[in-house]
Design an enzyme around this catalytic site. Structure first.
Site: not given
Ligand code: THU
Length: 136
Positions: A49, A51, A60, A62, A96
């Site tokens: 992920n 941000e 995300c 995925e 995702c």
């Molecule tokens: N996140 C993912 O990488 N995959 C998911 O399926 C759900 C959430 C990440 C997004 C964000 O950076 C952090 O988790 C908190 O939501």
């Protein structure tokens, strides 16, 4: 659960997802996620992920992994492994799931492997999470 994937491929997917989690950029949530997808070629592609200070721009793990695979020429994704570092591994979010459905071998047949940081894993199918993806 039964799997069509070999133990060796599952091992590689799980360890690639765990390693990718270490490369997450998650300074705002502190929630690091790693993912690994296997394309039709059986090559693996990692994602984590990423941000942003403008929170909604976050992507995300995925989707980063899927886009990495597609950017390398893959159009079919046979399997994804995801590591969220939690005791009960988090499944992919709804956005995702829809992106994964775009590249599933046939409707719902993609393997989804949720794993812990210790390498324990459980396998299911994309259709378990998203039985009716949107399609045009
Ligand atoms: N996140 C993912 O990488 N995959 C998911 O399926 C759900 C959430 C990440 C997004 C964000 O950076 C952090 O988790 C908190 O939501």
């Amino acid at each position: 659960m039964t799997t069509e994937l070999s133990a060796e491929i599952i091992d590689r997917l799980v360890s690639t997802a765990i390693q990718a989690r270490g490369r997450a950029y998650a300074p705002y949530s502190g929630f690091s996620v790693g993912a690994a997808v296997m394309g039709e070629s059986e090559n693996l592609y990692a994602g984590a992920n990423v941000e942003n200070a403008s929170y909604g721009l976050t992507v995300c793990a995925e989707r980063v992994a899927v886009f990495n695979a597609v950017a390398h020429g893959e159009r079919i994704i046979k399997a994804i492994a995801i590591c969220s570092g939690t005791e009960h591994p988090a499944p992919p979010c709804g956005a995702c799931l829809q992106v994964l459905a775009e590249f599933a071998p046939k409707s719902g047949s993609m393997a989804v492997i949720l794993c812990t940081s210790q390498g324990e894993w459980a396998e299911s199918k994309l259709s378990d999470y998203l039985p009716r993806p949107f399609s045009l």
